[in-house]
Design an enzyme around this catalytic site. Structure first.
Site, PDB file in Angstrom:
ATOM      1  N   ASP A   1       0.871  -1.175   0.000  1.00 13.47           N
ATOM      2  CA  ASP A   1       0.000   0.000   0.000  1.00 13.47           C
ATOM      3  C   ASP A   1       0.918   1.238   0.000  1.00 13.47           C
ATOM      4  O   ASP A   1       1.389   1.661  -1.060  1.00 13.47           O
ATOM      5  CB  ASP A   1      -0.871  -0.110   1.259  1.00 13.47           C
ATOM      6  CG  ASP A   1      -1.964   0.932   1.343  1.00 13.47           C
ATOM      7  OD1 ASP A   1      -2.016   1.807   0.499  1.00 13.47           O
ATOM      8  OD2 ASP A   1      -2.780   0.872   2.291  1.00 13.47           O
TER       9      ASP A   1
ATOM     10  N   THR B   1       5.964  -0.828   4.924  1.00 14.89           N
ATOM     11  CA  THR B   1       6.275  -2.152   5.496  1.00 14.89           C
ATOM     12  C   THR B   1       7.369  -2.838   4.687  1.00 14.89           C
ATOM     13  O   THR B   1       8.399  -3.258   5.228  1.00 14.89           O
ATOM     14  CB  THR B   1       5.012  -3.034   5.530  1.00 14.89           C
ATOM     15  OG1 THR B   1       3.998  -2.351   6.263  1.00 14.89           O
ATOM     16  CG2 THR B   1       5.301  -4.381   6.178  1.00 14.89           C
TER      17      THR B   1
ATOM     18  N   LYS C   1      -1.316  -1.569  -4.582  1.00 16.92           N
ATOM     19  CA  LYS C   1      -2.115  -0.342  -4.720  1.00 16.92           C
ATOM     20  C   LYS C   1      -1.150   0.789  -5.056  1.00 16.92           C
ATOM     21  O   LYS C   1      -0.742   1.549  -4.165  1.00 16.92           O
ATOM     22  CB  LYS C   1      -2.818  -0.014  -3.396  1.00 16.92           C
ATOM     23  CG  LYS C   1      -4.057  -0.817  -3.086  1.00 16.92           C
ATOM     24  CD  LYS C   1      -4.688  -0.204  -1.838  1.00 16.92           C
ATOM     25  CE  LYS C   1      -5.846  -1.000  -1.309  1.00 16.92           C
ATOM     26  NZ  LYS C   1      -6.332  -0.443  -0.028  1.00 16.92           N
TER      27      LYS C   1
ATOM     28  N   ARG D   1     -10.461 -12.871   7.064  1.00 13.58           N
ATOM     29  CA  ARG D   1      -9.259 -13.409   6.427  1.00 13.58           C
ATOM     30  C   ARG D   1      -9.556 -14.717   5.693  1.00 13.58           C
ATOM     31  O   ARG D   1      -8.862 -15.085   4.750  1.00 13.58           O
ATOM     32  CB  ARG D   1      -8.168 -13.666   7.475  1.00 13.58           C
ATOM     33  CG  ARG D   1      -7.595 -12.410   8.121  1.00 13.58           C
ATOM     34  CD  ARG D   1      -6.349 -12.765   8.917  1.00 13.58           C
ATOM     35  NE  ARG D   1      -5.959 -11.730   9.867  1.00 13.58           N
ATOM     36  CZ  ARG D   1      -5.161 -10.698   9.583  1.00 13.58           C
ATOM     37  NH1 ARG D   1      -4.671 -10.552   8.376  1.00 13.58           N
ATOM     38  NH2 ARG D   1      -4.845  -9.814  10.515  1.00 13.58           N
TER      39      ARG D   1
HETATM   40  C1  PRP Z   1      -0.730  -5.012   5.980  1.00 13.45           C
HETATM   41  C2  PRP Z   1      -0.136  -5.868   4.875  1.00 13.45           C
HETATM   42  C3  PRP Z   1       1.228  -5.284   4.695  1.00 13.45           C
HETATM   43  C4  PRP Z   1       1.051  -3.836   5.033  1.00 13.45           C
HETATM   44  C5  PRP Z   1       1.027  -3.028   3.780  1.00 13.45           C
HETATM   45  O1  PRP Z   1      -0.338  -5.531   7.197  1.00 13.45           O
HETATM   46  O2  PRP Z   1      -0.088  -7.232   5.225  1.00 13.45           O
HETATM   47  O3  PRP Z   1       2.172  -5.887   5.546  1.00 13.45           O
HETATM   48  O4  PRP Z   1      -0.172  -3.728   5.753  1.00 13.45           O
HETATM   49  O5  PRP Z   1       0.873  -1.674   4.035  1.00 13.45           O
HETATM   50  P1  PRP Z   1       1.949  -0.580   3.702  1.00 13.45           P
HETATM   51  O6  PRP Z   1       2.477  -0.814   2.292  1.00 13.45           O
HETATM   52  O7  PRP Z   1       1.154   0.702   3.801  1.00 13.45           O
HETATM   53  O8  PRP Z   1       3.020  -0.632   4.716  1.00 13.45           O
HETATM   54  P2  PRP Z   1      -1.087  -5.258   8.589  1.00 13.45           P
HETATM   55  O9  PRP Z   1      -0.305  -4.262   9.379  1.00 13.45           O
HETATM   56  O10 PRP Z   1      -2.530  -4.920   8.328  1.00 13.45           O
HETATM   57  O11 PRP Z   1      -0.953  -6.652   9.325  1.00 13.45           O
HETATM   58  P3  PRP Z   1      -1.555  -8.108   8.946  1.00 13.45           P
HETATM   59  O12 PRP Z   1      -0.695  -8.662   7.835  1.00 13.45           O
HETATM   60  O13 PRP Z   1      -1.418  -8.875  10.224  1.00 13.45           O
HETATM   61  O14 PRP Z   1      -3.007  -7.943   8.524  1.00 13.45           O
END
Ligand code: PRP
Length: 178
Positions: free
Chosen positions: A103, A107, A131, A165
Protein backbone atom coordinates in the site's frame (compact mmCIF):
# COMPACT_ATOMS: atom_id res chain seq x y z
CA UNK A 1 -19.96 0.14 11.36
CA UNK A 2 -22.51 -1.49 9.04
CA UNK A 3 -20.91 -2.81 5.93
CA UNK A 4 -21.31 -5.27 3.12
CA UNK A 5 -18.72 -7.10 1.07
CA UNK A 6 -18.81 -7.26 -2.72
CA UNK A 7 -16.69 -9.79 -4.59
CA UNK A 8 -13.90 -8.02 -6.43
CA UNK A 9 -11.52 -10.84 -7.40
CA UNK A 10 -13.03 -14.31 -7.52
CA UNK A 11 -11.52 -17.50 -6.18
CA UNK A 12 -10.94 -18.70 -9.76
CA UNK A 13 -9.20 -15.48 -10.76
CA UNK A 14 -6.93 -15.67 -7.73
CA UNK A 15 -6.07 -19.29 -8.43
CA UNK A 16 -5.12 -18.56 -12.03
CA UNK A 17 -2.96 -15.60 -11.06
CA UNK A 18 -1.23 -17.42 -8.19
CA UNK A 19 -0.42 -20.29 -10.54
CA UNK A 20 1.04 -17.83 -13.07
CA UNK A 21 3.21 -16.20 -10.40
CA UNK A 22 4.46 -19.61 -9.28
CA UNK A 23 5.27 -20.52 -12.89
CA UNK A 24 7.31 -17.33 -13.19
CA UNK A 25 9.19 -18.15 -9.98
CA UNK A 26 9.78 -21.74 -11.13
CA UNK A 27 11.33 -20.32 -14.28
CA UNK A 28 13.38 -17.57 -12.63
CA UNK A 29 14.87 -19.72 -9.84
CA UNK A 30 15.53 -22.93 -11.75
CA UNK A 31 19.28 -22.47 -11.13
CA UNK A 32 18.97 -21.55 -7.44
CA UNK A 33 19.76 -25.09 -6.30
CA UNK A 34 18.35 -25.65 -2.84
CA UNK A 35 18.84 -22.01 -1.88
CA UNK A 36 15.32 -20.69 -2.48
CA UNK A 37 13.51 -19.45 0.62
CA UNK A 38 10.06 -17.91 0.85
CA UNK A 39 9.62 -15.46 3.71
CA UNK A 40 5.95 -15.06 4.57
CA UNK A 41 4.96 -11.84 6.30
CA UNK A 42 2.22 -12.70 8.76
CA UNK A 43 -0.52 -12.46 9.26
CA UNK A 44 -2.04 -11.35 5.98
CA UNK A 45 0.05 -13.53 3.68
CA UNK A 46 -0.63 -16.97 5.13
CA UNK A 47 -3.20 -18.05 2.56
CA UNK A 48 -1.33 -16.61 -0.42
CA UNK A 49 1.87 -18.30 0.77
CA UNK A 50 0.10 -21.64 1.24
CA UNK A 51 -1.30 -21.61 -2.30
CA UNK A 52 1.83 -20.18 -3.91
CA UNK A 53 4.33 -22.58 -2.36
CA UNK A 54 2.29 -25.60 -3.40
CA UNK A 55 2.75 -24.54 -7.03
CA UNK A 56 6.50 -24.04 -6.70
CA UNK A 57 8.11 -27.35 -7.59
CA UNK A 58 11.71 -26.23 -6.95
CA UNK A 59 13.23 -27.24 -3.62
CA UNK A 60 12.62 -24.42 -1.17
CA UNK A 61 12.11 -23.55 2.47
CA UNK A 62 9.33 -21.49 4.01
CA UNK A 63 9.95 -19.15 6.92
CA UNK A 64 7.74 -16.69 8.77
CA UNK A 65 7.97 -13.22 10.20
CA UNK A 66 5.17 -11.34 11.92
CA UNK A 67 4.99 -7.62 11.27
CA UNK A 68 2.29 -5.06 11.76
CA UNK A 69 1.83 -1.50 10.64
CA UNK A 70 -1.93 -1.09 10.68
CA UNK A 71 -3.01 -2.40 14.08
CA UNK A 72 -6.77 -1.92 14.30
CA UNK A 73 -6.72 1.03 11.91
CA UNK A 74 -7.72 1.01 8.26
CA UNK A 75 -4.84 3.38 7.48
CA UNK A 76 -1.15 2.54 7.70
CA UNK A 77 0.59 4.06 10.70
CA UNK A 78 3.83 4.24 8.72
CA UNK A 79 5.57 2.58 11.67
CA UNK A 80 6.51 -1.05 11.24
CA UNK A 81 6.56 -3.30 14.28
CA UNK A 82 8.39 -6.60 14.19
CA UNK A 83 6.28 -8.82 16.39
CA UNK A 84 8.25 -11.99 15.65
CA UNK A 85 11.48 -11.98 13.68
CA UNK A 86 12.63 -14.71 11.32
CA UNK A 87 13.96 -17.79 13.08
CA UNK A 88 16.14 -18.77 10.10
CA UNK A 89 19.44 -17.46 8.81
CA UNK A 90 19.00 -16.05 5.30
CA UNK A 91 22.67 -15.45 4.50
CA UNK A 92 23.46 -16.67 0.95
CA UNK A 93 19.86 -17.74 0.38
CA UNK A 94 17.69 -16.65 -2.53
CA UNK A 95 14.91 -14.98 -0.60
CA UNK A 96 11.47 -14.01 -1.86
CA UNK A 97 9.38 -11.98 0.57
CA UNK A 98 5.75 -13.07 0.17
CA UNK A 99 3.29 -10.31 1.04
CA UNK A 100 -0.45 -9.97 0.67
CA UNK A 101 -0.58 -6.26 -0.12
CA UNK A 102 1.67 -3.28 -0.74
CA UNK A 103 0.00 0.00 0.00
CA UNK A 104 2.13 2.96 1.19
CA UNK A 105 5.24 0.77 0.81
CA UNK A 106 6.49 1.47 4.34
CA UNK A 107 6.27 -2.15 5.50
CA UNK A 108 8.13 -3.67 2.56
CA UNK A 109 10.67 -0.89 2.36
CA UNK A 110 11.53 -1.40 6.02
CA UNK A 111 11.59 -5.20 5.85
CA UNK A 112 13.58 -5.25 2.62
CA UNK A 113 16.26 -3.00 4.12
CA UNK A 114 16.36 -5.10 7.26
CA UNK A 115 16.75 -8.39 5.38
CA UNK A 116 19.31 -6.96 2.97
CA UNK A 117 21.62 -6.35 5.93
CA UNK A 118 21.58 -10.10 6.56
CA UNK A 119 23.32 -10.71 3.21
CA UNK A 120 20.99 -12.98 1.25
CA UNK A 121 22.26 -14.08 -2.19
CA UNK A 122 19.25 -12.29 -3.67
CA UNK A 123 16.14 -10.62 -2.34
CA UNK A 124 12.89 -10.06 -4.22
CA UNK A 125 9.29 -9.28 -3.32
CA UNK A 126 6.16 -11.12 -4.39
CA UNK A 127 2.90 -9.40 -3.51
CA UNK A 128 -0.58 -10.57 -4.33
CA UNK A 129 -2.05 -7.06 -4.38
CA UNK A 130 -0.50 -3.73 -5.27
CA UNK A 131 -2.11 -0.34 -4.72
CA UNK A 132 0.31 1.86 -6.66
CA UNK A 133 -1.69 5.07 -6.17
CA UNK A 134 -1.11 4.87 -2.41
CA UNK A 135 2.66 4.61 -2.53
CA UNK A 136 4.59 6.96 -0.24
CA UNK A 137 7.97 5.28 -0.55
CA UNK A 138 9.46 3.57 -3.60
CA UNK A 139 9.97 -0.21 -3.37
CA UNK A 140 10.99 -2.49 -6.23
CA UNK A 141 8.48 -5.34 -6.47
CA UNK A 142 9.32 -8.12 -8.92
CA UNK A 143 6.15 -10.23 -8.71
CA UNK A 144 2.69 -8.64 -8.56
CA UNK A 145 -0.58 -10.55 -8.62
CA UNK A 146 -3.12 -7.78 -9.09
CA UNK A 147 -2.72 -4.03 -9.30
CA UNK A 148 -5.84 -2.30 -7.99
CA UNK A 149 -7.30 1.13 -7.25
CA UNK A 150 -7.43 2.45 -3.70
CA UNK A 151 -10.26 0.40 -2.24
CA UNK A 152 -10.56 -1.21 1.17
CA UNK A 153 -10.42 -4.95 0.54
CA UNK A 154 -10.68 -8.08 2.64
CA UNK A 155 -10.43 -11.83 2.20
CA UNK A 156 -7.78 -14.33 1.10
CA UNK A 157 -5.75 -13.39 4.18
CA UNK A 158 -6.67 -9.69 4.36
CA UNK A 159 -8.68 -8.54 7.34
CA UNK A 160 -11.03 -5.91 8.67
CA UNK A 161 -10.47 -5.80 12.45
CA UNK A 162 -9.04 -9.33 12.19
CA UNK A 163 -12.19 -10.71 10.51
CA UNK A 164 -12.75 -11.98 6.95
CA UNK A 165 -9.26 -13.41 6.43
CA UNK A 166 -10.85 -16.77 5.60
CA UNK A 167 -12.86 -15.60 2.58
CA UNK A 168 -11.73 -17.54 -0.52
CA UNK A 169 -12.12 -14.41 -2.67
CA UNK A 170 -11.07 -10.77 -2.35
CA UNK A 171 -13.96 -8.46 -1.57
CA UNK A 172 -14.48 -4.73 -1.34
CA UNK A 173 -15.86 -3.46 1.95
CA UNK A 174 -18.79 -1.17 1.31
CA UNK A 175 -19.69 0.91 4.35
CA UNK A 176 -23.37 1.68 4.78
CA UNK A 177 -25.08 4.39 6.81
CA UNK A 178 -26.82 2.98 9.89
C1 PRP B 1 -0.73 -5.01 5.98
C2 PRP B 1 -0.14 -5.87 4.87
C3 PRP B 1 1.23 -5.28 4.70
C4 PRP B 1 1.05 -3.84 5.03
C5 PRP B 1 1.03 -3.03 3.78
O1 PRP B 1 -0.34 -5.53 7.20
O2 PRP B 1 -0.09 -7.23 5.22
O3 PRP B 1 2.17 -5.89 5.55
O4 PRP B 1 -0.17 -3.73 5.75
O5 PRP B 1 0.87 -1.67 4.04
P1 PRP B 1 1.95 -0.58 3.70
O6 PRP B 1 2.48 -0.81 2.29
O7 PRP B 1 1.15 0.70 3.80
O8 PRP B 1 3.02 -0.63 4.72
P2 PRP B 1 -1.09 -5.26 8.59
O9 PRP B 1 -0.30 -4.26 9.38
O10 PRP B 1 -2.53 -4.92 8.33
O11 PRP B 1 -0.95 -6.65 9.33
P3 PRP B 1 -1.56 -8.11 8.95
O12 PRP B 1 -0.69 -8.66 7.84
O13 PRP B 1 -1.42 -8.87 10.22
O14 PRP B 1 -3.01 -7.94 8.52
Amino acid sequence: MHHAIDVMISQQQIEARVNALAAQINHDYQHAGSGLMLVCLLKGSFIFLADLCRQIYLPHQVEFMTVSSYGANTKSSGQVHIIQDLLANIKNRHVIIVEDIIDTGHTLSYIKNLLEQRQPASLEICTLIDKPSRREIEVAVKYIGFSIRDQFIVGYGLDYNQFYRHLPYIGIVRFEAE
